[in-house]
Scaffold this motif. Structure first.
Motif, PDB file in Angstrom:
ATOM      1  N   THR A  47      39.502  27.515  38.498  1.00 58.29           N
ATOM      2  CA  THR A  47      39.728  28.217  37.147  1.00 58.29           C
ATOM      3  C   THR A  47      39.394  29.711  37.295  1.00 58.29           C
ATOM      4  N   LYS A  48      38.286  29.998  38.226  1.00 56.14           N
ATOM      5  CA  LYS A  48      37.918  31.264  38.405  1.00 56.14           C
ATOM      6  C   LYS A  48      38.995  32.112  38.970  1.00 56.14           C
ATOM      7  N   ILE A  49      39.743  31.317  40.261  1.00 50.52           N
ATOM      8  CA  ILE A  49      40.758  31.991  41.012  1.00 50.52           C
ATOM      9  C   ILE A  49      41.798  32.174  39.880  1.00 50.52           C
ATOM     10  N   ILE A  50      42.252  31.305  39.132  1.00 49.00           N
ATOM     11  CA  ILE A  50      43.305  31.321  38.018  1.00 49.00           C
ATOM     12  C   ILE A  50      42.901  32.781  37.108  1.00 49.00           C
ATOM     13  N   GLY A  51      41.936  32.684  36.749  1.00 49.51           N
ATOM     14  CA  GLY A  51      41.459  33.912  35.855  1.00 49.51           C
ATOM     15  C   GLY A  51      41.501  35.240  36.401  1.00 49.51           C
ATOM     16  N   ALA A  52      40.849  35.376  37.812  1.00 48.35           N
ATOM     17  CA  ALA A  52      40.955  36.537  38.330  1.00 48.35           C
ATOM     18  C   ALA A  52      42.497  36.834  38.810  1.00 48.35           C
ATOM     19  N   LEU A  53      43.018  35.958  39.242  1.00 47.16           N
ATOM     20  CA  LEU A  53      44.537  36.316  39.578  1.00 47.16           C
ATOM     21  C   LEU A  53      45.209  36.841  38.210  1.00 47.16           C
ATOM     22  N   GLY A  54      45.258  35.971  37.251  1.00 45.83           N
ATOM     23  CA  GLY A  54      45.634  36.401  35.894  1.00 45.83           C
ATOM     24  C   GLY A  54      45.407  37.916  35.422  1.00 45.83           C
ATOM     25  N   PHE A  55      44.122  38.324  35.686  1.00 44.13           N
ATOM     26  CA  PHE A  55      43.466  39.510  35.222  1.00 44.13           C
ATOM     27  C   PHE A  55      43.990  40.634  36.188  1.00 44.13           C
ATOM     28  N   PHE A  56      44.232  40.469  37.475  1.00 41.13           N
ATOM     29  CA  PHE A  56      44.862  41.323  38.452  1.00 41.13           C
ATOM     30  C   PHE A  56      46.308  41.487  38.022  1.00 41.13           C
ATOM     31  N   ILE A  57      46.995  40.564  37.850  1.00 40.13           N
ATOM     32  CA  ILE A  57      48.368  40.607  37.767  1.00 40.13           C
ATOM     33  C   ILE A  57      48.781  41.208  36.446  1.00 40.13           C
ATOM     34  N   GLY A  58      47.952  40.816  35.273  1.00 42.45           N
ATOM     35  CA  GLY A  58      48.182  41.519  33.929  1.00 42.45           C
ATOM     36  C   GLY A  58      47.789  42.969  34.033  1.00 42.45           C
ATOM     37  N   SER A  59      46.725  43.298  34.914  1.00 39.56           N
ATOM     38  CA  SER A  59      46.403  44.819  34.737  1.00 39.56           C
ATOM     39  C   SER A  59      47.411  45.446  35.524  1.00 39.56           C
ATOM     40  N   LEU A  60      47.733  45.074  36.560  1.00 43.36           N
ATOM     41  CA  LEU A  60      49.060  45.480  37.581  1.00 43.36           C
ATOM     42  C   LEU A  60      50.194  45.861  36.569  1.00 43.36           C
ATOM     43  N   GLN A  99      40.570  20.908  40.353  1.00 40.76           N
ATOM     44  CA  GLN A  99      39.809  22.078  40.701  1.00 40.76           C
ATOM     45  C   GLN A  99      40.301  23.329  39.718  1.00 40.76           C
ATOM     46  N   PHE A 100      41.439  23.165  39.304  1.00 39.92           N
ATOM     47  CA  PHE A 100      42.267  24.136  38.644  1.00 39.92           C
ATOM     48  C   PHE A 100      42.167  23.987  37.170  1.00 39.92           C
ATOM     49  N   ILE A 101      41.879  22.765  36.714  1.00 35.64           N
ATOM     50  CA  ILE A 101      42.067  22.435  35.298  1.00 35.64           C
ATOM     51  C   ILE A 101      40.564  22.246  34.500  1.00 35.64           C
ATOM     52  N   THR A 102      39.331  21.765  35.669  1.00 31.74           N
ATOM     53  CA  THR A 102      38.152  21.709  35.099  1.00 31.74           C
ATOM     54  C   THR A 102      37.386  22.960  34.860  1.00 31.74           C
ATOM     55  N   PRO A 103      36.804  23.110  33.459  1.00 33.24           N
ATOM     56  CA  PRO A 103      36.206  24.278  33.317  1.00 33.24           C
ATOM     57  C   PRO A 103      34.803  24.490  34.042  1.00 33.24           C
ATOM     58  N   GLY A 104      34.798  25.813  34.616  1.00 36.52           N
ATOM     59  CA  GLY A 104      33.454  26.244  35.396  1.00 36.52           C
ATOM     60  C   GLY A 104      33.878  25.984  36.850  1.00 36.52           C
ATOM     61  N   GLY A 110      43.826  36.597  31.276  1.00 35.99           N
ATOM     62  CA  GLY A 110      43.357  36.420  32.401  1.00 35.99           C
ATOM     63  C   GLY A 110      41.864  36.754  32.538  1.00 35.99           C
ATOM     64  N   TYR A 111      41.418  37.678  31.994  1.00 39.86           N
ATOM     65  CA  TYR A 111      39.882  38.209  31.757  1.00 39.86           C
ATOM     66  C   TYR A 111      39.105  37.146  31.100  1.00 39.86           C
ATOM     67  N   THR A 112      39.662  36.966  29.938  1.00 36.28           N
ATOM     68  CA  THR A 112      39.111  35.808  29.010  1.00 36.28           C
ATOM     69  C   THR A 112      38.822  34.468  30.100  1.00 36.28           C
ATOM     70  N   ILE A 113      40.115  33.847  30.619  1.00 34.08           N
ATOM     71  CA  ILE A 113      39.741  32.704  31.326  1.00 34.08           C
ATOM     72  C   ILE A 113      38.539  33.036  32.426  1.00 34.08           C
ATOM     73  N   TRP A 114      38.755  33.834  32.908  1.00 40.04           N
ATOM     74  CA  TRP A 114      37.542  34.199  33.972  1.00 40.04           C
ATOM     75  C   TRP A 114      36.249  34.396  33.506  1.00 40.04           C
ATOM     76  N   LYS A 115      36.203  34.671  32.363  1.00 46.90           N
ATOM     77  CA  LYS A 115      34.794  35.106  31.583  1.00 46.90           C
ATOM     78  C   LYS A 115      34.371  33.622  31.262  1.00 46.90           C
ATOM     79  N   LEU A 116      35.325  32.869  30.829  1.00 44.47           N
ATOM     80  CA  LEU A 116      34.771  31.482  30.144  1.00 44.47           C
ATOM     81  C   LEU A 116      34.167  30.503  31.607  1.00 44.47           C
ATOM     82  N   THR A 117      34.665  30.880  32.781  1.00 47.44           N
ATOM     83  CA  THR A 117      34.109  29.922  34.018  1.00 47.44           C
ATOM     84  C   THR A 117      32.779  30.569  34.297  1.00 47.44           C
TER      85      THR A 117
END
Length: 234
Positions: A60-73, A51-56, A226-233
């Motif tokens: 992967t959405k959780i990882i992207g959103a988490l990366g975006f939040f941590i990076g923004s912080l 679930q964490f490595i399959t596109p879409g 993180g945002y890019t990963i989230w958008k790709l999903t």
């Protein structure tokens, strides 16, 4: 008599064979059950990892959103210090920081949320420059622009005709140049606030300078990745 003995012996042998087959079948079924029971945790973990490595997928959405939040912080720390003279939010490479008690008060500070909002905007704009256009989108725009054929530069006409010809020639370029200038502004802004808030060259130890440089660059890139990963999903 011999015929009856042979028949009885054959029946006994057949029953023994069937009995052995029955026991073997039960053992095989039991072994299959044991293997299935043992494989349940492994299969469960493998399905979670998928679930964490399959596109879409949702992972992967959780990882992207988490990366975006941590990076923004992480980027918020530099903006918080540079623009609002706030106490460092994180202790790394700092002489003092806001502390755990200070973190409890941050949700009630509007300047913190303003810093976080600016940081999120910066990450989104930077991610757009990193991600660029999808191939199919670029192809559509290219095919669309090909239908407009530019004629030769007019001569012997009034100035208005030549001015409109120039407008036609550079149609769309102003938006393109403006978008590049906006992206450059956000990159410079992020670079400035990051390195002003946490200056690696304030240290004298080369290893500390290198570590701080890596941390600053990582904090700049984490949010947009993180945002890019989230958008790709999506």
């Amino acid at each position: 008599m011999d015929t009856q003995k042979n028949s009885s012996s054959e029946q006994t042998t057949e029953k023994q064979t069937q009995k052995r087959k029955g026991v073997s079948d039960y053992i095989e079924i039991l072994a299959g059950w044991i293997v299935d029971i043992i494989s349940i945790p492994v299969s469960f973990v493998s399905h979670i990892l998928a679930q964490f490595i399959t596109p879409g997928s949702g992972g992967t959405k959780i990882i992207g959103a988490l990366g975006f939040f941590i990076g923004s912080l992480l980027s918020t720390d530099g903006i918080w210090q540079t623009m609002f003279a706030g106490t460092p939010l994180l202790p790394w490479f700092e002489q003092n920081w806001i502390g755990w008690i200070g973190w409890l008060t941050l949700p009630f500070n509007p300047l913190f949320w303003l810093s976080f909002g600016i940081s999120a905007l910066v990450q989104v704009m930077q991610a757009r420059t990193l991600r660029g256009k999808r191939p199919e989108e670029a192809k559509t725009e290219f095919e669309y622009s090909k239908q407009f054929t530019l004629g030769g530069k007019p001569s012997g006409t009034i100035d208005l005709t030549q001015a409109l010809w120039r407008d036609y020639k550079v149609a769309g370029m102003k938006e393109r140049h403006t978008g590049g200038a906006v992206a450059l502004f956000f990159w410079i802004f992020d670079l400035t606030t990051t390195f002003v808030g946490r200056n690696p060259f304030a240290f004298t130890n080369p290893s500390t300078i290198g570590a701080c440089l890596v941390y600053n660059l990582g904090s700049m890139m984490a949010g947009e990745i993180g945002y890019t990963i989230w958008k790709l999903t999506k």
